[in-house]
Design an enzyme around this catalytic site. Structure first.
Site, PDB file in Angstrom:
ATOM      1  N   LYS A 185      56.776  24.542  46.153  1.00  0.00           N
ATOM      2  CA  LYS A 185      56.019  25.571  45.248  1.00  0.00           C
ATOM      3  C   LYS A 185      57.208  26.416  44.482  1.00  0.00           C
ATOM      4  O   LYS A 185      56.488  26.749  43.445  1.00  0.00           O
ATOM      5  CB  LYS A 185      55.472  26.483  46.253  1.00  0.00           C
ATOM      6  CG  LYS A 185      54.081  25.795  47.030  1.00  0.00           C
ATOM      7  CD  LYS A 185      52.987  26.701  47.626  1.00  0.00           C
ATOM      8  CE  LYS A 185      51.878  25.987  48.027  1.00  0.00           C
ATOM      9  NZ  LYS A 185      51.202  26.938  49.024  1.00  0.00           N
ATOM     10  N   LYS A 233      49.123  14.585  49.180  1.00  0.00           N
ATOM     11  CA  LYS A 233      48.100  15.002  50.023  1.00  0.00           C
ATOM     12  C   LYS A 233      46.882  15.451  49.689  1.00  0.00           C
ATOM     13  O   LYS A 233      46.986  16.074  48.539  1.00  0.00           O
ATOM     14  CB  LYS A 233      48.626  15.892  51.296  1.00  0.00           C
ATOM     15  CG  LYS A 233      48.908  17.304  50.810  1.00  0.00           C
ATOM     16  CD  LYS A 233      49.231  18.183  52.128  1.00  0.00           C
ATOM     17  CE  LYS A 233      49.533  19.700  51.314  1.00  0.00           C
ATOM     18  NZ  LYS A 233      49.843  20.697  52.292  1.00  0.00           N
ATOM     19  N   LYS A 253      43.626  21.706  48.282  1.00  0.00           N
ATOM     20  CA  LYS A 253      42.700  22.804  47.737  1.00  0.00           C
ATOM     21  C   LYS A 253      43.241  22.811  46.304  1.00  0.00           C
ATOM     22  O   LYS A 253      42.481  23.367  45.473  1.00  0.00           O
ATOM     23  CB  LYS A 253      42.639  24.071  48.429  1.00  0.00           C
ATOM     24  CG  LYS A 253      41.716  24.183  49.709  1.00  0.00           C
ATOM     25  CD  LYS A 253      42.070  25.306  50.494  1.00  0.00           C
ATOM     26  CE  LYS A 253      43.126  25.211  51.664  1.00  0.00           C
ATOM     27  NZ  LYS A 253      42.827  26.256  52.523  1.00  0.00           N
TER      28      LYS A 253
END
Ligand code: TYM
Length: 330
Positions: free
Chosen positions: A110, A193, A196
């Site tokens: 991130k 993966k 969201k």
């Protein structure tokens, strides 16, 4: 045995969350004292729209109830209502090492090249997660495979704290990873993966998706032109195909071998509609319960408030013992 786990109230719950985590939560609530929470404090590590965070928290709680979390058996709450999480996080911040946090793959992914512009909340995220589980003396933490490293860090923090302060206060939590669905992948890319935060809604099945949307997403899911083989080993180089077979097996609650025995030799033209029908049969009733619960938000809010009261009572003795262990006068 004490079960603790959490989910960030960002966006919608998807099939990866459900098969990788929530289904285990529902099963475990009958086996042990269980606490499940909306990690609203963790959500602050990324930019938030305040009204949306508040709404997502209630809607995610409603989704968990619709999936079968029962507030008379499990303790369901939002993290912000139990200040002990934040208080213990600060204490554990004295134990966690920069080097440990720097190694976290989620931080590395991130923060990318520009770590300096990220919030310190994102860097400290795993310390709060350690506080979440250590606060309740959790023995088992049902999570997807992507959270395993964070749980290992929680064990490292607990071990060092116990050693440094000559105590046996913290229990070492064990990650409990679903054997059938450790990591559900994106429908558009078998190497990423299901998430969201993926900008493509077609990459995931949301628990609120209509039957038509579910069927369409599986129809458009990326695959290849080969028929299905008889064993998973033969799918080693076919990530998308492997993912769809894994999803089928997890939804039906059977092994992947059973699924392949049924579909071996058939192509995706036959497999995808069968998978869509199965997903609709499993998710349809959850969506219906969710629709009803969203019309009764007061009941959901009341469940959260009651859960928080129970969580605060369970958290208090451990927080106090941690404060005493480090010499805080409280
Ligand atoms: P979160 O909100 O990203 O995801 C919630 C749960 O869903 C699992 N999961 C998956 N499992 C299989 N396949 C996938 N594609 C997939 N995507 C998500 C996650 O592993 C997780 O179990 N940091 C956590 C929330 C958290 C927490 C905690 C968890 C905060 N404190 C304490 C356990 C204990 C998170 O962001 O999960």
């Amino acid at each position: 045995m004490r079960v603790v786990s959490g989910i960030q109230p960002t966006g919608n719950l998807h099939l990866g969350n459900y098969l990788g985590a929530i289904r285990q939560w529902v099963a475990m609530q009958d086996q042990a004292e269980s606490l499940f929470f909306l990690a609203d404090l963790h959500a602050l590590s990324q930019p938030v729209v305040p009204a949306q965070l508040a709404q997502n928290t209630v809607e995610m709680a409603a989704t968990l109830l619709a999936c079968g979390i029962d507030p008379s058996r499990a303790i369901l709450f939002n993290q912000a209502r139990v200040p002990a999480h934040s208080e213990l996080q600060w204490i554990l911040g004295g134990t966690a090492r920069m080097g440990w946090l720097n190694r976290m793959t989620q931080w590395k992914d991130k923060s990318g090249k520009d770590g300096a512009s990220q919030s310190t909340g994102l860097f400290n995220y795993p310390v709060l997660q350690a506080a979440d589980v250590l606060l309740y003396q959790a023995t088992h933490v049902p999570v997807g495979d992507d959270q395993k490293q964070h749980l290992e860090l929680a064990r490292d923090i607990a071990t060092k704290f116990n050693l440094d302060f000559d105590t046996e206060l913290f229990v070492l939590p064990e990650p409990f990873i679903s054997p059938s669905a450790p990591r559900i992948m994106s429908l558009r890319d078998g190497t990423a993966k299901m998430s969201k935060s993926d900008p493509s809604d077609a990459s995931r099945i949301n628990l609120i998706d209509s039957d038509e949307a579910i069927a369409q997403k599986f129809r458009k899911a990326r695959t290849d032109a080969e028929p299905l083989p008889a064993t998973m080993a033969e799918l080693a180089d076919r990530a998308e195909a492997r993912n769809l077979v894994t999803i089928y097996a997890a939804l039906e609650g059977v092994g992947t071998d059973t699924v392949l025995a049924r579909f071996a030799g058939q192509g995706f033209g036959a497999f995808k509609p069968a998978l869509a029908d199965l997903a609709i049969a499993v998710l349809g009733p959850i969506r219906e319960r969710l629709t009803r619960l969203l019309d009764d938000r007061a009941a959901v809010a009341a469940a959260l408030e009651q859960g928080a009261e129970r969580a605060r009572a369970l958290a208090a003795p451990t927080l106090k013992a941690a404060q005493q262990a480090v010499g805080l006068q409280v």
